[in-house]
Design a protein around this motif. Structure first.
Motif, PDB file in Angstrom:
ATOM      1  N   UNK A 189       0.386  -1.222   0.123  1.00 38.70           N
ATOM      2  CA  UNK A 189      -0.118  -0.062   0.386  1.00 38.70           C
ATOM      3  C   UNK A 189       0.755   1.216   0.026  1.00 38.70           C
ATOM      4  N   UNK A 190       2.048   1.118   0.479  1.00 42.44           N
ATOM      5  CA  UNK A 190       3.219   2.619   0.881  1.00 42.44           C
ATOM      6  C   UNK A 190       2.881   2.790  -0.559  1.00 42.44           C
ATOM      7  N   UNK A 191       3.882   2.022  -1.900  1.00 39.42           N
ATOM      8  CA  UNK A 191       3.806   2.137  -2.885  1.00 39.42           C
ATOM      9  C   UNK A 191       3.239   2.504  -3.924  1.00 39.42           C
ATOM     10  N   UNK A 192       2.048   1.795  -2.920  1.00 34.49           N
ATOM     11  CA  UNK A 192       1.150   2.572  -4.359  1.00 34.49           C
ATOM     12  C   UNK A 192       0.676   4.152  -4.072  1.00 34.49           C
ATOM     13  N   UNK A 193       0.579   4.278  -2.957  1.00 30.88           N
ATOM     14  CA  UNK A 193       0.217   5.776  -2.783  1.00 30.88           C
ATOM     15  C   UNK A 193       1.499   6.806  -2.497  1.00 30.88           C
ATOM     16  N   UNK A 194       2.606   5.855  -2.710  1.00 31.71           N
ATOM     17  CA  UNK A 194       4.394   6.300  -3.505  1.00 31.71           C
ATOM     18  C   UNK A 194       3.531   6.980  -4.815  1.00 31.71           C
ATOM     19  N   UNK A 195       4.220   5.545  -5.578  1.00 30.93           N
ATOM     20  CA  UNK A 195       3.372   5.552  -6.932  1.00 30.93           C
ATOM     21  C   UNK A 195       2.122   6.770  -7.891  1.00 30.93           C
ATOM     22  N   UNK A 196       1.781   6.601  -6.535  1.00 34.38           N
ATOM     23  CA  UNK A 196       0.224   7.135  -6.760  1.00 34.38           C
ATOM     24  C   UNK A 196       0.312   9.006  -6.808  1.00 34.38           C
ATOM     25  N   UNK A 197       1.331   9.140  -5.961  1.00 33.63           N
ATOM     26  CA  UNK A 197       1.476  10.322  -5.975  1.00 33.63           C
ATOM     27  C   UNK A 197       1.829  11.487  -6.900  1.00 33.63           C
ATOM     28  N   UNK A 198       2.999  10.578  -7.153  1.00 32.13           N
ATOM     29  CA  UNK A 198       3.515  10.792  -8.350  1.00 32.13           C
ATOM     30  C   UNK A 198       3.049  11.119  -9.931  1.00 32.13           C
ATOM     31  N   UNK A 199       2.587   9.763 -10.262  1.00 31.28           N
ATOM     32  CA  UNK A 199       1.896   9.811 -11.327  1.00 31.28           C
ATOM     33  C   UNK A 199       0.600  10.925 -11.404  1.00 31.28           C
ATOM     34  N   UNK A 200      -0.352  11.622 -10.086  1.00 31.59           N
ATOM     35  CA  UNK A 200      -1.470  12.132 -10.011  1.00 31.59           C
ATOM     36  C   UNK A 200      -0.314  13.869 -10.595  1.00 31.59           C
TER      37      UNK A 200
ATOM     38  N   UNK B 196      -2.683   6.310 -10.319  1.00 32.26           N
ATOM     39  CA  UNK B 196      -1.800   4.975  -9.986  1.00 32.26           C
ATOM     40  C   UNK B 196      -1.408   4.151 -10.661  1.00 32.26           C
ATOM     41  N   UNK B 197      -2.051   3.663 -11.815  1.00 32.57           N
ATOM     42  CA  UNK B 197      -1.825   3.093 -13.146  1.00 32.57           C
ATOM     43  C   UNK B 197      -0.521   3.359 -13.353  1.00 32.57           C
ATOM     44  N   UNK B 198      -0.777   4.329 -13.811  1.00 32.13           N
ATOM     45  CA  UNK B 198       0.194   5.223 -15.238  1.00 32.13           C
ATOM     46  C   UNK B 198       1.674   6.003 -14.373  1.00 32.13           C
ATOM     47  N   UNK B 199       1.130   6.168 -12.473  1.00 32.55           N
ATOM     48  CA  UNK B 199       2.486   6.838 -12.031  1.00 32.55           C
ATOM     49  C   UNK B 199       2.951   5.225 -11.689  1.00 32.55           C
TER      50      UNK B 199
END
Lengths: 243, 243
Positions: A189-200, B196-199
């Motif tokens: 979940x931490x990795x999801x949150x991390x990548x979501x932040x930068x994805x957005x 998140x997917x694209x991030x």
DNA sequence: TGTACATCAGTGAACGCGCGTTCACTGATGTAC
DNA sequence: TGTACATCAGTGAACGCGCGTTCACTGATGTAC
């Protein structure tokens, strides 16, 4: 690590100052035109020097780029660190949201720097090892908050691994490396949150949020939703009940 | 929309074929060297034509870039559409996971195309309006799955707006535009999942997943976690209980 | 403190490269009668 | 079916540009005695 410079001689002083000036000018050109448009000759021109003079300070264009990449990571890291430091240490939800906002704020203030480090790799350029340290500053801040929250028992930890048992091993390994004590599903979940932040942030900066009228609103809501997903406490005094 | 070409004359046939050859060669160069290294002259050279001849087919380098961008979006969109079409229409969890994997698969197969459209904006290039249609294909697939799942009552809808009441308006507006019937908090979660997917894909392709030993495992776990976050059914026959 | 030498910053010309785009032109293909 | 003209694909030279990097050099600064 870095020895404190002493500037014994006038020459050393001058060297340090001109190095700074080159970096500043390169940073200005990066900020206004982007990394692709950054050229040694343009920097030298702006500084009133011969382009060959820059080679006394940077052995190649790639070295200059590396310096700028490190500056960018450090700028982001510092902003995130001081945002985090401004929060009550035990208010993990607030710390998370504040640091996320700091990341976005830095990216919007420095879009070309952000693109340099989080956008497409610069063609032909291979980031040397010494960029890894600065690059991980922002990650350390985010992970630190989640580690603290986890230690305080405030993270969702289901013990389930929806993608299968394989994740348990990889997640445990990653936890041991970077987030000691976190269970593997919380690591995911931490990795999801991390990548979501930068994805957005990337989608906003790179123009993929077509149709979104107010990116501020979306960002705050996304950060709040992800905070809830992680198990972090919701903001105080906010509409948490049925609308 | 596009009229079916008839090729009345040999000239038209030749024109269509050479246009295709130019696009193919440009695509090859994009795939192997990246967008920044793509040049009209190199394409012409490879095709054995004078560089000026390309101007009979594309009025400028930017037009060629636009064609490639549209091709990239269409390639991704088509891959996602056919991945979705291969699933049981009422197995929303499986559709979601399959399409996410299709996005990542396409990105890994076409990293430079991915970088062209989802990485840093090409300096000086402004995407014309006609890229919006192809760009939204992938979005439509993802949104379609969530819309169907929502209609079947399978999405999390708390009715809460953790970031405050402002989101209710923006989320409702967005729902009306693209996901009719979805409550604003589900819209927010959909946007979180989308970014998140694209991030994650961008981080993997652009080299930010340092320390992650097996990106496949991370991706599957992330997709599964996000699926649960959205409220989609978990995969069948997978470890869902305590490990 | 003064002198001889070494170190280093900075110059300006040059190399070799590639780029997008324009233009007058040739020769082939298509069209109208 | 044949001819006259218009249309169009493709050529090759040229324009004007900017780039990273090298090199022999000058002149200033630093160092050792």
């Amino acid at each position: 690590m870095e020895p404190v410079p002493t500037f014994a001689t006038a020459r050393e002083r001058a060297r340090a100052q001109i190095t700074t000036e080159i970096l500043e000018e390169a940073g200005r050109q990066l900020a206004s035109e982007g990394a692709a448009a950054l050229s040694l000759r343009a920097v030298a021109r702006q500084l009133g020097m011969a382009s060959s003079a820059l080679y006394r300070y940077f052995p190649s264009r790639d070295e200059l780029l590396t310096a700028l990449i490190i500056e960018a990571y450090d700028g982001l890291g510092e902003r995130a660190e001081s945002a985090d430091a401004g929060c009550r240490a035990d208010d993990f939800g607030e710390r998370w949201r504040t640091v996320c906002r700091a990341v976005r704020g830095w990216a919007r203030d420095n879009p070309h720097q952000y693109a340099l480090v989080y956008g497409s790799p610069v063609p032909g350029y291979i980031a040397p090892e010494r960029t890894i340290g600065p690059a991980s500053r922002i990650t350390r801040v985010l992970v630190g908050i989640l580690r603290d929250a986890g230690a305080a028992g405030l993270l969702v930890t289901t013990g389930r691994h929806p993608s299968g048992a394989a994740w348990e091993h990889e997640g445990t390994r990653l936890a041991n490396e970077a987030m000691p004590g976190m269970p593997p599903d919380a690591v995911a979940r931490a990795l999801v949150a991390w990548t979501q932040l930068f994805g957005l942030v990337s989608f906003e900066l790179f123009g993929h949020l077509v149709g979104v009228a107010d990116p501020d609103l979306l960002f705050d809501e996304a950060v709040a939703q992800v905070g809830a997903f992680l198990g972090l406490p919701a903001p105080h005094g906010t509409d948490q009940r049925e609308a």
